[in-house]
Design an enzyme around this catalytic site. Structure first.
Site, PDB file in Angstrom:
ATOM      1  N   HIS B 121      -0.504   1.794   2.989  1.00 24.30           N
ATOM      2  CA  HIS B 121       0.087   3.116   2.795  1.00 24.30           C
ATOM      3  C   HIS B 121       0.912   3.042   1.507  1.00 24.30           C
ATOM      4  O   HIS B 121       1.412   1.969   1.156  1.00 24.30           O
ATOM      5  CB  HIS B 121       0.991   3.398   3.997  1.00 24.30           C
ATOM      6  CG  HIS B 121       1.566   4.771   4.054  1.00 24.30           C
ATOM      7  ND1 HIS B 121       2.654   5.135   3.307  1.00 24.30           N
ATOM      8  CD2 HIS B 121       1.217   5.858   4.786  1.00 24.30           C
ATOM      9  CE1 HIS B 121       2.949   6.403   3.574  1.00 24.30           C
ATOM     10  NE2 HIS B 121       2.095   6.862   4.474  1.00 24.30           N
ATOM     11  N   ASP B 198       4.400  -3.942   7.966  1.00 20.84           N
ATOM     12  CA  ASP B 198       4.582  -2.500   8.127  1.00 20.84           C
ATOM     13  C   ASP B 198       4.076  -2.154   9.527  1.00 20.84           C
ATOM     14  O   ASP B 198       2.875  -2.146   9.772  1.00 20.84           O
ATOM     15  CB  ASP B 198       3.791  -1.770   7.036  1.00 20.84           C
ATOM     16  CG  ASP B 198       3.731  -0.266   7.267  1.00 20.84           C
ATOM     17  OD1 ASP B 198       4.282   0.214   8.280  1.00 20.84           O
ATOM     18  OD2 ASP B 198       3.116   0.431   6.437  1.00 20.84           O
ATOM     19  N   GLN B 201       2.462   2.040  12.300  1.00 22.00           N
ATOM     20  CA  GLN B 201       1.358   2.485  13.156  1.00 22.00           C
ATOM     21  C   GLN B 201       1.097   1.551  14.327  1.00 22.00           C
ATOM     22  O   GLN B 201       0.220   1.827  15.150  1.00 22.00           O
ATOM     23  CB  GLN B 201       0.065   2.631  12.330  1.00 22.00           C
ATOM     24  CG  GLN B 201       0.135   3.641  11.210  1.00 22.00           C
ATOM     25  CD  GLN B 201       0.332   5.073  11.702  1.00 22.00           C
ATOM     26  OE1 GLN B 201       0.098   5.386  12.876  1.00 22.00           O
ATOM     27  NE2 GLN B 201       0.773   5.956  10.824  1.00 22.00           N
ATOM     28  N   LYS B 224       7.666   8.338  14.721  1.00 21.00           N
ATOM     29  CA  LYS B 224       6.280   8.113  15.125  1.00 21.00           C
ATOM     30  C   LYS B 224       6.196   7.551  16.541  1.00 21.00           C
ATOM     31  O   LYS B 224       5.131   7.185  17.022  1.00 21.00           O
ATOM     32  CB  LYS B 224       5.588   7.160  14.140  1.00 21.00           C
ATOM     33  CG  LYS B 224       5.342   7.774  12.763  1.00 21.00           C
ATOM     34  CD  LYS B 224       4.444   6.885  11.935  1.00 21.00           C
ATOM     35  CE  LYS B 224       4.537   7.134  10.446  1.00 21.00           C
ATOM     36  NZ  LYS B 224       3.967   8.398  10.011  1.00 21.00           N
ATOM     37  N   CYS B 360      -1.943   9.245   2.239  1.00 17.32           N
ATOM     38  CA  CYS B 360      -1.046   8.368   1.485  1.00 17.32           C
ATOM     39  C   CYS B 360      -1.597   6.949   1.357  1.00 17.32           C
ATOM     40  O   CYS B 360      -0.854   5.972   1.429  1.00 17.32           O
ATOM     41  CB  CYS B 360       0.353   8.324   2.099  1.00 17.32           C
ATOM     42  SG  CYS B 360       1.183   9.890   2.042  1.00 17.32           S
TER      43      CYS B 360
END
Lengths: 134, 402
Positions: B121, B198, B201, B224, B360
């Site tokens: 991303h 990261d 997600q 999220k 993104c």
């Protein structure tokens, strides 16, 4: 289905002025950062008046229909007048309610053309901001 | 396992109609809806406990401070951190990444190397690209396998004596591929480099144990995973955080100001200025909600919906699906001869919220050689019936473009 009225879909399936003008004086290719679409506008001038104009590239129905409409509209117009065209006029040409997040799609071809004109007038690509355009 | 039909009742927004149709919310990778419990926690905080933290020697100040610290502790327990002091609140994953990219290179030498991957991303791409420019570092981009996960063999080859950090997404926000973080940690640490993950997600969709993953840093966002906007997390191993220079300077992060100014203890050293206190407390409530469901159950449910949707989408001859078979709750696809924006706009007329674009992740779309894709992404309140309605709605797109 406001955005997908018949005349928009017609233009999408049978675009006007698709392709490239040979020996173009104005040639600008840009990406729409919102969706990754790429559009190229090529123009041949006669004394500052748009004599021939074509667009190339892929995009959504809105951006493609807008490209057809705007290339039709500016033929025979002086580039200085084209620089004055704004969002309201583009949306009027489209004749549909464009959702806020798709305004960029609708404006893509006109903005690519206008920035192409500014480059033709000697401005550097990196020096052109949205406020330079109508 | 839990029943999504019952869970849905906790989410006021899911009762909304869009264009006269029942809302089907399939844009969970962008942000999730909030349960009433989180909304109530936010409003109760503002109504009854509003005060600044750390300073006020009064009851309200004390209440706010305790609740704010408690939120750190909930996050620490949620990801199995050693200490709540390893949890730094930022405003989002992007800020967490920037914190690292601004501070760590100050400890490195010119020519040192950073490795990211093709799937990243922009939030795990641009901060490192800019850091490389500022500090004259080398940025290397590791390719993916044809399936769409990080190619560990190629990563191994990119590692060198100069590699300071490897920064990767646990789960791609486009392809949904789940990377083997623990295996990557092993080779990265063997090379004496740091590993940043990261988790934007992954953390919302599966149990997360930083001890097992053995990452040095983990970044993710509250919004999220049912929590409020404006709160992100940077987890870091304490020994590393202690040795890093501060990121933002100002109130609350300083110990003694003198010719040799010293910094406050963790996590405050990295939390300059008044933070989003209510947001943090609301995030704590979201974590409580997820813990009650059980993250194993969340994972199970999301897997079930995702594989069902994948199976149904595969039956459509005009649909091209990107990414691996085994994946988290994200499916990106295109309909042949129809632009992704048009698909998403027409699905919206059917009440279906999904996303179209490059999500993104422009470098990844260069590799995929398409300008854009439609993305559907699922969470705890989504049902198989919604997937069926979505599949049926694809016909409405076909009709317009026939």
């Amino acid at each position: 289905m406001n955005e997908y009225m018949e005349h928009i879909m017609d233009l999408y399936k049978h675009p006007h002025n698709k392709g490239k003008v040979k020996k173009a004086e104005i040639n600008n290719k840009e990406k729409n950062p919102a969706c990754g679409d790429e559009i190229e506008v090529t123009v041949k001038l006669k004394k500052g008046i748009i004599h021939e104009i074509k667009f190339d590239g892929q995009g959504c129905a809105i951006s493609q229909a807008a490209a057809s409409l705007i290339t039709d509209f500016v033929k025979g117009k002086h580039i200085d007048d084209v620089l004055k065209l704004d969002k309201a006029q583009m949306l009027e040409l489209l004749g549909i309610d464009v959702a806020p997040l798709r305004i960029k799609c609708a404006m893509l071809a006109l903005r690519v053309l206008q920035r192409g004109i500014l480059q033709h007038k000697g401005m550097k690509k990196t020096e052109i901001f949205l406020s330079d355009i109508g | 396992m839990f029943n999504s039909d019952i869970i849905r009742m906790d989410f006021p927004l899911l009762k909304r109609e869009i264009k006269g149709k029942k809302l089907i919310y399939f844009d969970n990778a962008a942000t999730t809806q909030k349960p009433q419990h989180v909304i109530d926690t936010l409003s109760t905080f503002y109504a009854k406990h509003t005060a600044n933290i750390h300073r006020g020697i009064h009851t309200l100040g004390e209440e706010a401070t305790v609740q704010y610290e408690e939120a750190h502790k909930k996050v620490a327990a949620f990801i199995h951190a050693d200490s709540w002091r390893e949890i730094i609140f930022t405003k989002n994953t992007t800020e967490s990444m920037n914190l690292l990219a601004y501070t760590l290179p100050q400890l490195w030498k010119k020519g040192d190397e950073i490795i990211i991957t093709e799937q990243e991303h922009h939030s795990n791409y641009l901060p490192w690209q800019e850091a490389a420019k500022r500090h004259t570092l080398v940025l290397k981009v590791c390719p993916l396998t044809s399936e769409g996960i990080i190619d560990i063999k190629k990563l191994q080859k990119l590692l060198s004596k100069k590699t300071r950090i490897v920064s990767i997404a646990h789960v791609s926000n486009v392809l949904g591929g789940i990377n083997d973080v623990a295996a990557i940690a092993k080779i990265v640490h063997k090379n004496k480099s740091l590993l940043c993950v990261d988790g934007a997600q992954s953390v919302p969709h599966m149990p997360t144990n930083v001890q097992e993953l053995d990452c040095d840093f983990l970044c993710f966002s509250s919004h999220k995973m049912l929590g409020p906007f404006g709160i992100g997390v940077l987890y870091g191993k304490k020994t590393l955080l202690e040795r890093m220079p501060p990121f933002l300077f100002g109130g609350g992060m300083v110990d003694v100001i003198d010719t040799e100014t010293t910094w406050n203890e963790l996590p405050w050293k990295f939390e300059a200025g008044t933070p989003d206190i209510a947001g943090a407390v609301g995030f704590g409530a979201a974590i409580d909600y997820l813990q009650d469901l059980g993250m194993n159950n969340v994972y199970g449910h999301d897997q079930e919906i995702t594989s069902y949707a994948l199976q149904q989408l595969k039956k459509q001859k005009d649909i091209i699906i990107y990414g691996p078979e085994k994946r988290s709750a994200v499916i990106s696809f295109n309909m042949k001869k129809v632009h992704a924006h048009d698909v998403a706009a027409l699905l919206n007329y059917e009440g279906i919220a999904c996303r179209a674009g490059h999500h993104c992740a422009q470098p990844l779309f260069k590799t995929l050689k398409v300008p854009a894709a439609v993305r559907v992404s699922f969470y705890i309140y989504n049902t198989k019936e919604e997937v069926d309605l979505f599949i049926a709605a694809l016909d409405s797109v076909r009709k317009v473009f026939a």
